[in-house]
Design an enzyme around this catalytic site. Sequence first.
Site, PDB file in Angstrom:
ATOM      1  N   CYS A   2     -28.904 -77.950  30.431  1.00  0.00           N
ATOM      2  CA  CYS A   2     -27.886 -77.835  31.470  1.00  0.00           C
ATOM      3  C   CYS A   2     -26.520 -77.851  30.817  1.00  0.00           C
ATOM      4  O   CYS A   2     -26.399 -78.124  29.630  1.00  0.00           O
ATOM      5  CB  CYS A   2     -27.972 -79.032  32.419  1.00  0.00           C
ATOM      6  SG  CYS A   2     -29.622 -79.292  33.073  1.00  0.00           S
ATOM      7  N   ARG A  30     -26.069 -71.960  30.068  1.00  0.00           N
ATOM      8  CA  ARG A  30     -26.942 -73.085  29.720  1.00  0.00           C
ATOM      9  C   ARG A  30     -27.957 -73.378  30.833  1.00  0.00           C
ATOM     10  O   ARG A  30     -28.818 -74.240  30.694  1.00  0.00           O
ATOM     11  CB  ARG A  30     -26.105 -74.335  29.455  1.00  0.00           C
ATOM     12  CG  ARG A  30     -25.107 -74.161  28.330  1.00  0.00           C
ATOM     13  CD  ARG A  30     -24.311 -75.420  28.126  1.00  0.00           C
ATOM     14  NE  ARG A  30     -25.167 -76.508  27.710  1.00  0.00           N
ATOM     15  CZ  ARG A  30     -25.521 -76.752  26.461  1.00  0.00           C
ATOM     16  NH1 ARG A  30     -25.088 -75.976  25.485  1.00  0.00           N
ATOM     17  NH2 ARG A  30     -26.294 -77.762  26.168  1.00  0.00           N
ATOM     18  N   TRP A  75     -30.526 -76.211  34.563  1.00  0.00           N
ATOM     19  CA  TRP A  75     -31.765 -75.506  34.238  1.00  0.00           C
ATOM     20  C   TRP A  75     -32.864 -76.539  34.401  1.00  0.00           C
ATOM     21  O   TRP A  75     -32.947 -77.499  33.642  1.00  0.00           O
ATOM     22  CB  TRP A  75     -31.704 -74.959  32.813  1.00  0.00           C
ATOM     23  CG  TRP A  75     -32.859 -74.102  32.445  1.00  0.00           C
ATOM     24  CD1 TRP A  75     -33.190 -72.897  32.983  1.00  0.00           C
ATOM     25  CD2 TRP A  75     -33.840 -74.365  31.440  1.00  0.00           C
ATOM     26  NE1 TRP A  75     -34.310 -72.400  32.378  1.00  0.00           N
ATOM     27  CE2 TRP A  75     -34.735 -73.269  31.422  1.00  0.00           C
ATOM     28  CE3 TRP A  75     -34.055 -75.414  30.539  1.00  0.00           C
ATOM     29  CZ2 TRP A  75     -35.816 -73.191  30.564  1.00  0.00           C
ATOM     30  CZ3 TRP A  75     -35.127 -75.332  29.681  1.00  0.00           C
ATOM     31  CH2 TRP A  75     -35.999 -74.229  29.697  1.00  0.00           C
ATOM     32  N   ASN A 101     -27.202 -83.827  30.949  1.00  0.00           N
ATOM     33  CA  ASN A 101     -27.946 -82.773  30.243  1.00  0.00           C
ATOM     34  C   ASN A 101     -28.907 -83.465  29.294  1.00  0.00           C
ATOM     35  O   ASN A 101     -28.475 -84.205  28.420  1.00  0.00           O
ATOM     36  CB  ASN A 101     -26.970 -81.878  29.466  1.00  0.00           C
ATOM     37  CG  ASN A 101     -27.691 -80.951  28.507  1.00  0.00           C
ATOM     38  OD1 ASN A 101     -28.789 -80.484  28.795  1.00  0.00           O
ATOM     39  ND2 ASN A 101     -27.082 -80.687  27.366  1.00  0.00           N
ATOM     40  N   GLY A 102     -30.187 -83.213  29.459  1.00  0.00           N
ATOM     41  CA  GLY A 102     -31.173 -83.841  28.571  1.00  0.00           C
ATOM     42  C   GLY A 102     -32.352 -84.328  29.379  1.00  0.00           C
ATOM     43  O   GLY A 102     -32.610 -83.841  30.487  1.00  0.00           O
ATOM     44  N   GLU A 471     -38.603 -58.547  16.834  1.00  0.00           N
ATOM     45  CA  GLU A 471     -37.349 -58.844  17.538  1.00  0.00           C
ATOM     46  C   GLU A 471     -37.024 -57.760  18.568  1.00  0.00           C
ATOM     47  O   GLU A 471     -36.571 -58.050  19.675  1.00  0.00           O
ATOM     48  CB  GLU A 471     -36.215 -58.996  16.506  1.00  0.00           C
ATOM     49  CG  GLU A 471     -34.814 -59.157  17.081  1.00  0.00           C
ATOM     50  CD  GLU A 471     -34.644 -60.358  18.008  1.00  0.00           C
ATOM     51  OE1 GLU A 471     -35.538 -61.224  18.056  1.00  0.00           O
ATOM     52  OE2 GLU A 471     -33.614 -60.399  18.699  1.00  0.00           O
ATOM     53  N   LYS A 475     -36.467 -58.610  22.546  1.00  0.00           N
ATOM     54  CA  LYS A 475     -35.243 -58.271  23.296  1.00  0.00           C
ATOM     55  C   LYS A 475     -35.590 -57.434  24.516  1.00  0.00           C
ATOM     56  O   LYS A 475     -35.084 -57.657  25.606  1.00  0.00           O
ATOM     57  CB  LYS A 475     -34.315 -57.519  22.351  1.00  0.00           C
ATOM     58  CG  LYS A 475     -32.859 -57.755  22.544  1.00  0.00           C
ATOM     59  CD  LYS A 475     -32.302 -58.935  21.780  1.00  0.00           C
ATOM     60  CE  LYS A 475     -33.044 -60.214  21.963  1.00  0.00           C
ATOM     61  NZ  LYS A 475     -32.601 -61.297  21.143  1.00  0.00           N
ATOM     62  N   GLU A 478     -37.250 -59.640  27.228  1.00  0.00           N
ATOM     63  CA  GLU A 478     -36.449 -60.683  27.863  1.00  0.00           C
ATOM     64  C   GLU A 478     -35.411 -60.139  28.827  1.00  0.00           C
ATOM     65  O   GLU A 478     -35.136 -60.756  29.846  1.00  0.00           O
ATOM     66  CB  GLU A 478     -35.909 -61.629  26.774  1.00  0.00           C
ATOM     67  CG  GLU A 478     -34.490 -61.634  26.427  1.00  0.00           C
ATOM     68  CD  GLU A 478     -34.168 -62.621  25.298  1.00  0.00           C
ATOM     69  OE1 GLU A 478     -33.892 -62.158  24.201  1.00  0.00           O
ATOM     70  OE2 GLU A 478     -34.133 -63.839  25.543  1.00  0.00           O
ATOM     71  N   HIS A 494     -55.904 -52.063  14.180  1.00  0.00           N
ATOM     72  CA  HIS A 494     -56.888 -53.149  14.329  1.00  0.00           C
ATOM     73  C   HIS A 494     -56.984 -53.652  15.768  1.00  0.00           C
ATOM     74  O   HIS A 494     -57.496 -54.741  16.001  1.00  0.00           O
ATOM     75  CB  HIS A 494     -56.536 -54.301  13.382  1.00  0.00           C
ATOM     76  CG  HIS A 494     -56.608 -53.900  11.940  1.00  0.00           C
ATOM     77  ND1 HIS A 494     -57.786 -53.599  11.306  1.00  0.00           N
ATOM     78  CD2 HIS A 494     -55.632 -53.689  11.020  1.00  0.00           C
ATOM     79  CE1 HIS A 494     -57.548 -53.246  10.051  1.00  0.00           C
ATOM     80  NE2 HIS A 494     -56.235 -53.286   9.856  1.00  0.00           N
ATOM     81  N   LYS A 592     -30.007 -70.290  27.560  1.00  0.00           N
ATOM     82  CA  LYS A 592     -29.483 -69.965  26.239  1.00  0.00           C
ATOM     83  C   LYS A 592     -30.047 -70.869  25.153  1.00  0.00           C
ATOM     84  O   LYS A 592     -30.424 -70.408  24.099  1.00  0.00           O
ATOM     85  CB  LYS A 592     -27.953 -70.031  26.248  1.00  0.00           C
ATOM     86  CG  LYS A 592     -27.298 -69.636  24.929  1.00  0.00           C
ATOM     87  CD  LYS A 592     -27.514 -68.178  24.630  1.00  0.00           C
ATOM     88  CE  LYS A 592     -26.906 -67.754  23.310  1.00  0.00           C
ATOM     89  NZ  LYS A 592     -27.439 -66.453  22.879  1.00  0.00           N
TER      90      LYS A 592
HETATM   91  C1  AGP Z   1     -33.431 -64.817  22.027  1.00  0.00           C
HETATM   92  O1  AGP Z   1     -32.830 -63.739  22.627  1.00  0.00           O
HETATM   93  C2  AGP Z   1     -33.675 -65.989  22.859  1.00  0.00           C
HETATM   94  N1  AGP Z   1     -32.546 -66.378  23.584  1.00  0.00           N
HETATM   95  C3  AGP Z   1     -34.457 -67.127  22.199  1.00  0.00           C
HETATM   96  O2  AGP Z   1     -35.622 -66.588  21.657  1.00  0.00           O
HETATM   97  C4  AGP Z   1     -33.742 -67.961  21.123  1.00  0.00           C
HETATM   98  O3  AGP Z   1     -33.571 -67.221  19.951  1.00  0.00           O
HETATM   99  C5  AGP Z   1     -34.573 -69.237  20.852  1.00  0.00           C
HETATM  100  O4  AGP Z   1     -34.653 -69.984  22.033  1.00  0.00           O
HETATM  101  C6  AGP Z   1     -34.008 -70.068  19.728  1.00  0.00           C
HETATM  102  O5  AGP Z   1     -32.716 -70.470  19.996  1.00  0.00           O
HETATM  103  P1  AGP Z   1     -31.805 -71.106  18.878  1.00  0.00           P
HETATM  104  O6  AGP Z   1     -31.527 -70.044  17.867  1.00  0.00           O
HETATM  105  O7  AGP Z   1     -30.577 -71.551  19.590  1.00  0.00           O
HETATM  106  O8  AGP Z   1     -32.563 -72.235  18.255  1.00  0.00           O
END
Ligand code: AGP
Length: 597
Positions: A2, A30, A75, A101-102, A471, A475, A478, A494, A592
């Site tokens: 959060c 966040r 969140w 937050n936590g 990657e 992307k 997501e 395979h 994030k």
């Molecule tokens: C990537 O687009 C994502 N937001 C996610 O996979 C992210 O890279 C992952 O949660 C790790 O985050 P960090 O680099 O802040 O540790």
Amino acid sequence: MCGIIGYTGTQMGEELSEVLMNGLSSLEYRGYDSAGMAIANATVSVYKSEGELSELEQTLPTTLEGIAGIGHTRWSTHGPPSDTNAHPHTSCNGRVAVVHNGIVENYQELRDALEADGHEFESDTDTEVIPHLIEAALERGDKPETAFRRAISRLEGSYAVAAVVSGDEAVYATRHQSPLVLGIGDDSYFLASDVPAFLEYTDNVVYLEDGQFVSITPSGVEITNGQGSLVDMPVETVEWDIEDAGKSGYDHYMLKEINEQPHALRECLRGRPRELDASIEIDELEGLERPERVHFVACGTSYHAALYGARLFREQGIQTNTFLASEYDVDAIPVDEETLVVGVTQSGETADTLGALRAANRIGAETLSVTNVVGCSAARETDYVMYIRAGPEIGVAATKTFASQQVALAMLSRALTGACSSAFIKALRALPDQVQSILDTSQAATVADEYVDADAYFFIGRGYNAPVALEGALKMKEITYKHAEGFPAGELKHGPLALVTERTPVFSMLTGDSNAEKMLGNVREVESRGAPIVAVTDVPAQVATHADHVLEIPNTHRLFAPILANIQLQLVSYWVANQLGRSIDKPRNLAKSVTVE
Ligand code: AGP
């Protein structure tokens, strides 16, 4: 995870709520399933709502009175998104409001004890125990600050907490394993999970440490340690400006951040490559020697960067392993004092990565974090820290931080092994301009137009390009919510080849390296099954006959082609998501940084 904010100073009433709203909008990355704020005066007024900030805005009255305020964007962890579960949470008599937050790990035990004492709870959250604990201490005669400390001393888990109490003009806050920064303006004081929340008002920042308490009032700030003694903390000036933290005219943060990559890479490189003796110096890593073996721990995009980095170390004769941080188990994996454990984490707050680094610390391994956020938990908790200097990244999808991680890890592999060359440095230095040329000429939007209705998207690459294939797929998933998979190209035959049809474009990283011949073989395999081929390549003439579309990248050192190829893939995903009208900066179900395990 959060975002929290606190404010007190010259802005009062509606102006105060505007400061909080502006801050919350910068923190929405966040978490964004509900939001709220509390304004303290003779009483505490609380406004909160499920949904995005615009929903909260509608609940705010036109006139407001108050001198200290706190806000939250959520969140969910404990309890689904709802008006009731939104923060701030209040005590029975409404005198105390808290944002958090936590995770309070022992909340059930605390809640049982408080309920036995007659406290009534409204929400499903772990957080709600905090205002009740503060209220209980106030009722026993504690002053607000002491009551706040006493409540915090009962908590187990991770937290950044801010509280206001009616009839009191202070905001009280503390942190333990969750981020909290203090902003110092002209007669104005801010507390927040992240600097952009108040950057509009001040660039003077104190990075608070775990276990410190802070109280801000309109007349000043007081930072104390766990024992209550005053602590003198350095005030640092943030180099980002508000332009960096805003969208600067782009439709989405993601597109802005993709376009910021030339600048981000220049920053990452600044002062590190030395032409004179063809070496890389990373000042903050002075004293760190060539390791016997390296374990990389990371999640998501950072894990893909780590896979790329690990190959660079292996090529230098260093034994490396790369672990998804959530799977790192020092009891089952041999780790010793000769092992350097590298946590790659943009935010430096990812719980899985922090957990892995903490386990490595416990066992006596040397630890290093490669991160973007100054003062983050990973930076504090590792022996060494290397900053990637990408600047704030607001879009949930990591873009510029991935490119900066790749470049940082490339430099790290040379700095720790001493193996470097003029050609390597020259190619590194050329990268920002080469990324710019891709951004200026990319045909990714056209490719996205053509394949927006595809059933699925596949990404293949070999060697250094294999992590970029993973990657590219992450992307695409997501931000478009469509099926996408990345594979080391040799694996296709395979099993995954069964998924390939004429409705599944295959993005193929065909760069002129030692894998080129085998890669072409893999491309032919999908081509003969009728799948459209999009070649991402630095040798367009050689691959044109096998490709339906070519996304060209400039010629570079064989190790850096994956950095350039990834830029094209980011753009394709962005334009597909844009065509589909997705919530690009805040994809559904994601946040994030993920501060729960
Ligand atoms: C990537 O687009 C994502 N937001 C996610 O996979 C992210 O890279 C992952 O949660 C790790 O985050 P960090 O680099 O802040 O540790």
